[in-house]
Design an enzyme around this catalytic site. Structure first.
Site: not given
Ligand code: THU
Length: 124
Positions: A41, A52, A88, A85, A54
């Site tokens: 992320n 994110c 993604c 999320c 993914e």
């Molecule tokens: N995040 C991800 O990298 N992947 C996810 O599936 C959910 C959230 C990251 C985004 C942000 O930098 C942190 O987690 C908090 O939301």
């Protein structure tokens, strides 16, 4: 191979740029051609621009000409398990509606797939 993907996802999480949430995520995406693309992320002062882990991995793969995927491993550096999320899920589903997905946290594991994470996906 799964062990290698887990190791790569954990390694990618070390590169997470998460000064705002402190929540580090890593992803390792195996292509059908046998390559692994990793992602983390990447947050931003303008919070909505955060990418994110993914999506970073998917975009890296697609921008290198790979669009057929075999397995996605996500590592969340947290005691609790979190699932991807909605943004993604939609981006992953664009390329693979049944992709096996393994989610790992410090204490828990979940084996699932995109069919379960995003049923009735929107795909033109
Ligand atoms: N995040 C991800 O990298 N992947 C996810 O599936 C959910 C959230 C990251 C985004 C942000 O930098 C942190 O987690 C908090 O939301």
């Amino acid at each position: 191979m799964i062990e290698k993907l887990i190791e790569q996802a954990k390694k990618a999480s070390l590169n997470a740029y998460a000064p705002y949430s402190g929540f580090k995520v890593g992803a390792a995406l195996l292509t059908k051609s046998g390559k692994i693309f990793t992602g983390c992320n990447v947050e931003n002062s303008s919070y909505g621009l955060t990418n994110c882990a993914e999506r970073t991995a998917i975009f890296k793969a697609v921008s290198e000409g790979e669009k057929e995927f075999e397995h996605l491993v996500i590592y969340v550096d947290s005691p609790k398990l979190f699932t991807p999320c909605g943004a993604c899920r939609q981006v992953i589903s664009e390329f693979s509606q049944e992709l096996p997905v393994t989610i790992i946290s410090q204490n828990e594991n979940l084996e699932t797939d995109m069919g379960k994470l995003l049923p009735y996906t929107f795909k033109l």
